[in-house]
Every structure is written in structure tokens, then in C-alpha cells.
Enzyme design. Structure first.
Site, PDB file in Angstrom:
ATOM      1  N   SER A  12       6.025  -2.816  -7.628  1.00  0.00           N
ATOM      2  CA  SER A  12       5.460  -3.489  -8.806  1.00  0.00           C
ATOM      3  C   SER A  12       4.170  -4.265  -8.542  1.00  0.00           C
ATOM      4  O   SER A  12       3.922  -5.282  -9.194  1.00  0.00           O
ATOM      5  CB  SER A  12       6.515  -4.403  -9.444  1.00  0.00           C
ATOM      6  OG  SER A  12       7.576  -3.624  -9.965  1.00  0.00           O
ATOM      7  N   GLU A  62       9.544  -1.243   0.899  1.00  0.00           N
ATOM      8  CA  GLU A  62       9.621  -1.153  -0.554  1.00  0.00           C
ATOM      9  C   GLU A  62      11.024  -1.548  -1.004  1.00  0.00           C
ATOM     10  O   GLU A  62      11.930  -0.688  -1.056  1.00  0.00           O
ATOM     11  CB  GLU A  62       9.349   0.282  -1.010  1.00  0.00           C
ATOM     12  CG  GLU A  62       7.950   0.767  -0.744  1.00  0.00           C
ATOM     13  CD  GLU A  62       7.506   1.769  -1.799  1.00  0.00           C
ATOM     14  OE1 GLU A  62       6.502   1.512  -2.455  1.00  0.00           O
ATOM     15  OE2 GLU A  62       8.201   2.773  -1.999  1.00  0.00           O
ATOM     16  N   HIS A 117      10.894   7.969   0.439  1.00  0.00           N
ATOM     17  CA  HIS A 117      10.714   7.119  -0.749  1.00  0.00           C
ATOM     18  C   HIS A 117      12.082   6.898  -1.401  1.00  0.00           C
ATOM     19  O   HIS A 117      12.914   7.810  -1.453  1.00  0.00           O
ATOM     20  CB  HIS A 117       9.749   7.786  -1.735  1.00  0.00           C
ATOM     21  CG  HIS A 117       9.347   6.865  -2.844  1.00  0.00           C
ATOM     22  ND1 HIS A 117      10.164   6.638  -3.934  1.00  0.00           N
ATOM     23  CD2 HIS A 117       8.254   6.098  -3.024  1.00  0.00           C
ATOM     24  CE1 HIS A 117       9.568   5.756  -4.734  1.00  0.00           C
ATOM     25  NE2 HIS A 117       8.408   5.413  -4.202  1.00  0.00           N
ATOM     26  N   GLU A 142      13.074   6.826  -4.337  1.00  0.00           N
ATOM     27  CA  GLU A 142      13.454   7.746  -5.422  1.00  0.00           C
ATOM     28  C   GLU A 142      13.981   9.056  -4.857  1.00  0.00           C
ATOM     29  O   GLU A 142      14.828   9.707  -5.474  1.00  0.00           O
ATOM     30  CB  GLU A 142      12.263   7.954  -6.375  1.00  0.00           C
ATOM     31  CG  GLU A 142      12.058   6.718  -7.248  1.00  0.00           C
ATOM     32  CD  GLU A 142      10.659   6.529  -7.797  1.00  0.00           C
ATOM     33  OE1 GLU A 142       9.847   7.468  -7.755  1.00  0.00           O
ATOM     34  OE2 GLU A 142      10.376   5.409  -8.275  1.00  0.00           O
ATOM     35  N   LYS A 180       3.616   9.549  -8.519  1.00  0.00           N
ATOM     36  CA  LYS A 180       4.943  10.088  -8.896  1.00  0.00           C
ATOM     37  C   LYS A 180       4.736  11.341  -9.747  1.00  0.00           C
ATOM     38  O   LYS A 180       3.788  12.095  -9.501  1.00  0.00           O
ATOM     39  CB  LYS A 180       5.778   9.022  -9.606  1.00  0.00           C
ATOM     40  CG  LYS A 180       5.770   7.681  -8.879  1.00  0.00           C
ATOM     41  CD  LYS A 180       6.838   6.767  -9.361  1.00  0.00           C
ATOM     42  CE  LYS A 180       6.613   5.377  -8.798  1.00  0.00           C
ATOM     43  NZ  LYS A 180       7.820   4.599  -8.720  1.00  0.00           N
ATOM     44  N   ASN A 216       0.770   6.094  -5.413  1.00  0.00           N
ATOM     45  CA  ASN A 216       1.803   7.125  -5.590  1.00  0.00           C
ATOM     46  C   ASN A 216       1.917   7.421  -7.089  1.00  0.00           C
ATOM     47  O   ASN A 216       2.508   6.651  -7.826  1.00  0.00           O
ATOM     48  CB  ASN A 216       3.133   6.597  -5.030  1.00  0.00           C
ATOM     49  CG  ASN A 216       4.297   7.543  -5.322  1.00  0.00           C
ATOM     50  OD1 ASN A 216       4.096   8.705  -5.642  1.00  0.00           O
ATOM     51  ND2 ASN A 216       5.527   7.029  -5.204  1.00  0.00           N
ATOM     52  N   GLY A 273       9.148  -0.150  -9.717  1.00  0.00           N
ATOM     53  CA  GLY A 273       9.107   0.228 -11.131  1.00  0.00           C
ATOM     54  C   GLY A 273       9.797  -0.764 -12.053  1.00  0.00           C
ATOM     55  O   GLY A 273      10.017  -0.472 -13.227  1.00  0.00           O
TER      56      GLY A 273
END
Ligand code: PEP
Length: 259
Positions: free
Chosen positions: A218, A172, A100, A102, A12, A10, A178
Site C-alpha cells: 500500500s 511485504e 509474491h 498472491e 499485477k 507490480n 492492496g
């Protein structure tokens, strides 16, 4: 039951379309036929890169798939700025992330919307990778399993067994995304097993055993093998490390690293 692992990058909001071409060329140069025999490799570029990535993949007949980081829950119409699954499918896009963290966080996407987007992907022959996972306060108070399974239930509530069969799930944990703080292989496996058992109840043993459950948060080339050694983990969703081609290739080759 063998489930071929899926390693998904991904990107991003990183890499413009020229950088995307160079990046995919690096991956294509480094990854060998034997790698593609062992794992499916997927890149999830920004929308503006997608046509360039598709042209390269098609022209050079690369075994790398590409997918979307998001899609609209609608197929067409007056939805300014949204991207239709119809268009993505026409371009050859094979996967799309839904839910996701985010997007659930920054864009305030509800599980109801995640479900509608998941259905939009399915009706356009795109495999949705439905993302779920708990924030750090929930992990600390020990309610991570209930939280994550509730999120899954709400994100898939309208889906039939036949629809669920065609999705992948990414666990996740938000606190690992991150942050450099990765779940232990045992913690990741515990949740993947809970998810698999939930899928058995919701669908059937055969369907649940055929479905891919990914871990994301991560992951690096140095940690991929430990996570992938777990029996219920069938792939990795990689963010930060996926925009470094050497790291991503190392992750795709986790099997050579040893645990
Ligand atoms: C992600 O964005 O899905 C992700 C797992 O990011 P990172 O690998 O950077 O934690």
C-alpha cells in the site's frame, strides 16, 4: 556501503499491451535523467505486455527496466501455460518476482516451489525479488519476525551464499497488500533489519550489506519518503499505485517529497 534504491511497479493483472505502451511512455516523459541517477526504476507488466514494453524500452533507449511477476521453475518442456526464464532472459527481462503473496495464496505456491523458481531466475541471469511477509493474525499475535524469517529460510534453503548475493528481498506484510493499510516506517525497518541480520548470518557482512531489501504494501507517493528514510530499506515494491503513472512517478521521486 551505498545501495542504489530500486522502485518496482507490480502491475499485477492490469493494463493490456496498448495501455502498457502508453503507460511506459508517460513514465519516460516524466522521469528525468536525475531521477535515474538516484533510483533504478522497474516495471513488472503482465506477460502479454512484455514484448511491447521491451520494444519501446529498446527503441527509445529508456533507463526503465522490465521484469516478470512470476516464472516457471523449469527452463523448457511439457509445462503448459508456464513461462520459462530462458525466454524471459532472451527478451531482456532483468528481474522476476518469486513468492509474491498472491501466488503463495491464490496459487498455493510453497516455499519449496518459490526456491526452485528463484534458482530458475538465477541460472538465467535474472535477479529474483523474493517476497516474504506475515498475514495479519501472525502480526497480531506478535510472531511476525519468526514467521517471516522462517519463510525466508525455507524459500532460500538450497541457495549458496554466492546465489543469495544476487537476489533482492521484498518484505511485504500480507495485511498491507492492496488494503490501504501501510506498515509504519519503524515496523518496516524493524523487519528489514531482522532480514539483514539473518542475511549476515547466512552469508557474510559484506554480502548482506550489499543486498537490497524492499518494502511493499500500500505504498503511495505520500508515504514513500517516510519508508525510504529507513536505513535498511533499499526500495519499494508498489502494486496498486504503480498503474497510475503520476503516482508512480511521485513514488520514484520520493526524495523530493520530504518526510
Ligand atoms: C504488491 O502487489 O506487491 C503490492 C505491494 O501491492 P499494493 O501496493 O497494492 O499493496
Amino acid at each position: 556501503m551505498t545501495r542504489k534504491p530500486l522502485i518496482a511497479g507490480n502491475w499485477k493483472m492490469n493494463l493490456n499491451h496498448l495501455e502498457a505502451i502508453a503507460h511506459v511512455q508517460r513514465l519516460a516523459f516524466s522521469l528525468k535523467e536525475e531521477d535515474f541517477e538516484e533510483v533504478d526504476v522497474l516495471v513488472l507488466p503482465p506477460f502479454t505486455d512484455m514484448r511491447s514494453v521491451q520494444t519501446l524500452i529498446d527503441a527509445d533507449r529508456l533507463r526503465i527496466a522490465f521484469g516478470a511477476q512470476d516464472l516457471s521453475d523449469k527452463d523448457n518442456g511439457a509445462y503448459t501455460g508456464q513461462i520459462s526464464g530462458v525466454f524471459l532472459s532472451k527478451l531482456g527481462c532483468k528481474y522476476a518476482l518469486t513468492g509474491h503473496s498472491e501466488r503463495r495464496g491464490i496459487n498455493a505456491e510453497s516455499s519449496e516451489l518459490v526456491m526452485q523458481k528463484t534458482k530458475a531466475a538465477l541460472r538465467n541471469n535474472i535477479t529474483p525479488i523474493v517476497c516474504v511477509g506475515e498475514p495479519s493474525d501472525i502480526r497480531k499475535n506478535g510472531n511476525h519476525v519468526t514467521y517471516t524469517l522462517d519463510q525466508l529460510e525455507q524459500s532460500l534453503s538450497d541457495l549458496t551464499k554466492e546465489m543469495i548475493k544476487d537476489i533482492a528481498i521484498a518484505y511485504e506484510p500480507v495485511w498491507a497488500i492492496g488494503t490501504g493499510e501501510i506498515a509504519t516506517p519503524q515496523d518496516a525497518e524493524q523487519m528489514a533489519l531482522e532480514i539483514r541480520n539473518w542475511l549476515v548470518d547466512r552469508t557474510s557482512l559484506t554480502i548482506a550489506q550489499g543486498m537490497r531489501i524492499l518494502y511493499g504494501g500500500s505504498v503511495k507517493s505520500s508515504t514513500a519518503a517516510g519508508i525510504m528514510a529507513m536505513p535498511n530499506i533499499d526500495g519499494l515494491l508498489v502494486g496498486g499505485a504503480s498503474i497510475d503513472p503520476d503516482e508512480f512517478v511521485g513514488i520514484c521521486r520520493y526524495r523530493l517529497a520530504g518526510v
